[in-house]
Motif scaffolding. Structure first.
Motif, PDB file in Angstrom:
ATOM      1  N   LEU A 153       0.816  -1.217   0.000  1.00 40.22           N
ATOM      2  CA  LEU A 153       0.000   0.000   0.000  1.00 40.22           C
ATOM      3  C   LEU A 153       0.849   1.266   0.000  1.00 40.22           C
ATOM      4  O   LEU A 153       1.786   1.416   0.788  1.00 40.22           O
ATOM      5  CB  LEU A 153      -0.918   0.002   1.228  1.00 40.22           C
ATOM      6  N   GLN A 154       0.488   2.204  -0.890  1.00 39.25           N
ATOM      7  CA  GLN A 154       1.170   3.489  -0.985  1.00 39.25           C
ATOM      8  C   GLN A 154       0.250   4.674  -0.702  1.00 39.25           C
ATOM      9  O   GLN A 154       0.715   5.710  -0.232  1.00 39.25           O
ATOM     10  CB  GLN A 154       1.785   3.661  -2.381  1.00 39.25           C
ATOM     11  N   HIS A 155      -1.039   4.527  -0.987  1.00 39.94           N
ATOM     12  CA  HIS A 155      -1.989   5.624  -0.799  1.00 39.94           C
ATOM     13  C   HIS A 155      -3.237   5.100  -0.088  1.00 39.94           C
ATOM     14  O   HIS A 155      -3.855   4.143  -0.545  1.00 39.94           O
ATOM     15  CB  HIS A 155      -2.366   6.237  -2.149  1.00 39.94           C
ATOM     16  N   THR A 176       4.737  -0.017   5.278  1.00 43.67           N
ATOM     17  CA  THR A 176       5.914   0.848   5.406  1.00 43.67           C
ATOM     18  C   THR A 176       6.253   1.591   4.113  1.00 43.67           C
ATOM     19  O   THR A 176       7.112   2.466   4.114  1.00 43.67           O
ATOM     20  CB  THR A 176       7.132   0.021   5.853  1.00 43.67           C
ATOM     21  N   ASN A 177       5.593   1.233   2.997  1.00 46.59           N
ATOM     22  CA  ASN A 177       5.811   1.933   1.731  1.00 46.59           C
ATOM     23  C   ASN A 177       4.817   3.073   1.524  1.00 46.59           C
ATOM     24  O   ASN A 177       4.780   3.675   0.448  1.00 46.59           O
ATOM     25  CB  ASN A 177       5.691   0.955   0.552  1.00 46.59           C
ATOM     26  N   LEU A 178       4.025   3.379   2.544  1.00 46.70           N
ATOM     27  CA  LEU A 178       2.980   4.390   2.422  1.00 46.70           C
ATOM     28  C   LEU A 178       3.564   5.751   2.039  1.00 46.70           C
ATOM     29  O   LEU A 178       4.557   6.207   2.617  1.00 46.70           O
ATOM     30  CB  LEU A 178       2.225   4.507   3.751  1.00 46.70           C
ATOM     31  N   LYS A 179       2.904   6.413   1.063  1.00 49.50           N
ATOM     32  CA  LYS A 179       3.352   7.727   0.595  1.00 49.50           C
ATOM     33  C   LYS A 179       2.366   8.849   0.942  1.00 49.50           C
ATOM     34  O   LYS A 179       2.769   9.997   1.113  1.00 49.50           O
ATOM     35  CB  LYS A 179       3.573   7.693  -0.914  1.00 49.50           C
ATOM     36  N   SER A 180       1.085   8.513   1.024  1.00 55.28           N
ATOM     37  CA  SER A 180       0.097   9.541   1.376  1.00 55.28           C
ATOM     38  C   SER A 180      -1.066   8.905   2.120  1.00 55.28           C
ATOM     39  O   SER A 180      -1.396   7.733   1.894  1.00 55.28           O
ATOM     40  CB  SER A 180      -0.420  10.256   0.124  1.00 55.28           C
ATOM     41  N   ILE A 181      -1.678   9.700   3.018  1.00 53.86           N
ATOM     42  CA  ILE A 181      -2.822   9.210   3.774  1.00 53.86           C
ATOM     43  C   ILE A 181      -3.790  10.354   4.036  1.00 53.86           C
ATOM     44  O   ILE A 181      -3.384  11.485   4.338  1.00 53.86           O
ATOM     45  CB  ILE A 181      -2.372   8.562   5.107  1.00 53.86           C
ATOM     46  N   ALA A 205       4.937  11.152   2.409  1.00 57.72           N
ATOM     47  CA  ALA A 205       5.224  12.506   1.919  1.00 57.72           C
ATOM     48  C   ALA A 205       4.082  13.476   2.176  1.00 57.72           C
ATOM     49  O   ALA A 205       4.301  14.692   2.254  1.00 57.72           O
ATOM     50  CB  ALA A 205       5.528  12.473   0.423  1.00 57.72           C
ATOM     51  N   CYS A 206       2.842  12.966   2.316  1.00 54.95           N
ATOM     52  CA  CYS A 206       1.689  13.864   2.456  1.00 54.95           C
ATOM     53  C   CYS A 206       0.662  13.253   3.396  1.00 54.95           C
ATOM     54  O   CYS A 206       0.348  12.058   3.303  1.00 54.95           O
ATOM     55  CB  CYS A 206       1.068  14.114   1.084  1.00 54.95           C
ATOM     56  N   ILE A 207       0.129  14.085   4.275  1.00 56.91           N
ATOM     57  CA  ILE A 207      -0.890  13.649   5.219  1.00 56.91           C
ATOM     58  C   ILE A 207      -1.944  14.742   5.334  1.00 56.91           C
ATOM     59  O   ILE A 207      -1.618  15.917   5.482  1.00 56.91           O
ATOM     60  CB  ILE A 207      -0.258  13.329   6.602  1.00 56.91           C
ATOM     61  N   ASN A 208      -3.211  14.358   5.213  1.00 52.03           N
ATOM     62  CA  ASN A 208      -4.305  15.327   5.302  1.00 52.03           C
ATOM     63  C   ASN A 208      -4.974  15.166   6.660  1.00 52.03           C
ATOM     64  O   ASN A 208      -5.492  14.103   6.984  1.00 52.03           O
ATOM     65  CB  ASN A 208      -5.316  15.095   4.176  1.00 52.03           C
ATOM     66  N   VAL A 209      -4.964  16.233   7.456  1.00 48.87           N
ATOM     67  CA  VAL A 209      -5.422  16.161   8.841  1.00 48.87           C
ATOM     68  C   VAL A 209      -6.568  17.126   9.137  1.00 48.87           C
ATOM     69  O   VAL A 209      -6.866  17.399  10.300  1.00 48.87           O
ATOM     70  CB  VAL A 209      -4.250  16.435   9.804  1.00 48.87           C
ATOM     71  N   PRO A 227      10.984  16.237   8.285  1.00 49.39           N
ATOM     72  CA  PRO A 227      10.947  17.649   7.861  1.00 49.39           C
ATOM     73  C   PRO A 227      10.301  17.873   6.496  1.00 49.39           C
ATOM     74  O   PRO A 227       9.721  18.937   6.248  1.00 49.39           O
ATOM     75  CB  PRO A 227      12.431  18.035   7.829  1.00 49.39           C
ATOM     76  N   GLY A 228      10.368  16.898   5.614  1.00 47.86           N
ATOM     77  CA  GLY A 228       9.809  17.079   4.276  1.00 47.86           C
ATOM     78  C   GLY A 228       8.332  16.739   4.169  1.00 47.86           C
ATOM     79  O   GLY A 228       7.737  16.838   3.088  1.00 47.86           O
ATOM     80  N   LEU A 229       7.700  16.357   5.275  1.00 49.22           N
ATOM     81  CA  LEU A 229       6.296  15.960   5.269  1.00 49.22           C
ATOM     82  C   LEU A 229       5.386  17.142   4.947  1.00 49.22           C
ATOM     83  O   LEU A 229       5.518  18.212   5.526  1.00 49.22           O
ATOM     84  CB  LEU A 229       5.919  15.379   6.637  1.00 49.22           C
ATOM     85  N   ARG A 230       4.453  16.927   4.024  1.00 53.04           N
ATOM     86  CA  ARG A 230       3.444  17.948   3.708  1.00 53.04           C
ATOM     87  C   ARG A 230       2.189  17.663   4.518  1.00 53.04           C
ATOM     88  O   ARG A 230       1.585  16.597   4.380  1.00 53.04           O
ATOM     89  CB  ARG A 230       3.126  17.948   2.217  1.00 53.04           C
TER      90      ARG A 230
END
Length: 245
Positions: A153-155, A176-181, A205-209, A227-230
């Motif tokens: 799973l990546q997204h 552990t390969n997750l890229k966005s949630i 790389a991206c998380i919507n909260v 630090p690079g997390l969006r």
């Protein structure tokens, strides 16, 4: 005795004529090769229509199964689908990579029982994207079982659900390969769950909260880990229809 060959010849002509007439009366679609019929059926956007097609004949039922096996994406958004029917279709889609069981305006009513059934499907370990957006009938029980087998799973979109940190820990430990949630309006998730997720998913790389009950200070703590997390707070919901690729 002399008339028998003529009778047999007449019978042969009659059989040929009957076969020709039967072929003329046979619908053109029944003359399609199996692979081509499966491709035609794969273009159906309604799973209800697909199920009806499977009831036409044994040949059509096999073609429906073949069309599902070739699909890499399934979306139940906007479809009147329940646990058993959704699980049956996912199990048939052995090459699936993208699964969308979001609750659309017409009501995709998937519960924990549906997720438990789906989790046993052969394709789950190969899924790269899962959307469970807005499914009010699911809890940690179903989500944990599903993501525990979704190692590719990546997204992941679990926004608008009632999951807790338990689901996030399962994602962190197995995906552990997750890229966005997408966690929009997951009000039962705490900062501890987010920390576990960000700490164990290095590719995230991206998380919507948006809509969560987590303090801004907690989000700052996530950036100290990655630090690079969006970090986004606006819901980005895309209504998708069934596609075949």
């Amino acid at each position: 005795m002399g008339m028998q060959p003529q009778t047999e010849q007449g019978w042969g002509r009659g059989s040929a004529a009957a076969a020709a007439k039967e072929m003329e009366e046979e619908p053109h679609i029944e003359r399609l090769p199996a692979d081509l019929l499966a491709h035609v059926l794969s273009l159906l956007s309604s799973f209800h229509d697909l199920a009806m097609a499977g009831g036409v004949s044994r040949r059509w039922r096999q073609a429906v199964g073949q069309s599902l096996a070739s699909r890499r994406r399934l979306s139940f958004a906007g479809q009147r689908t329940g646990d058993d029917s959704a699980a049956r279709l996912v199990r048939a889609a052995v090459n699936l990579r993208d699964l969308d069981v979001s609750r659309g305006c017409w009501g995709c009513h998937i519960t924990d029982d549906g997720l438990l059934q789906i989790s046993t499907a052969e394709c789950v370990g190969k899924l790269t994207a899962i959307s469970l957006w807005g499914l009010a009938g699911i809890t940690d029980n179903g989500v944990v079982r599903l993501v525990s087998r979704a190692h590719s799973l990546q997204h992941l979109n679990i926004g608008g659900t009632f999951i807790t940190d338990e689901s996030l820990h399962a994602v962190a430990n197995n995906c552990t390969n997750l890229k966005s949630i997408m966690l929009w309006s997951c009000r039962h998730v705490t900062a501890a769950g987010l920390v576990a997720l960000v700490s164990k998913c290095p590719d995230l790389a991206c998380i919507n909260v948006g809509g969560m009950r987590v303090s801004p200070e907690s989000f700052a703590g996530l950036l100290s880990i990655s630090p690079g997390l969006r970090i986004r707070s606006v819901p980005e919901i895309v209504k998708a229809s069934v596609q075949v690729s």
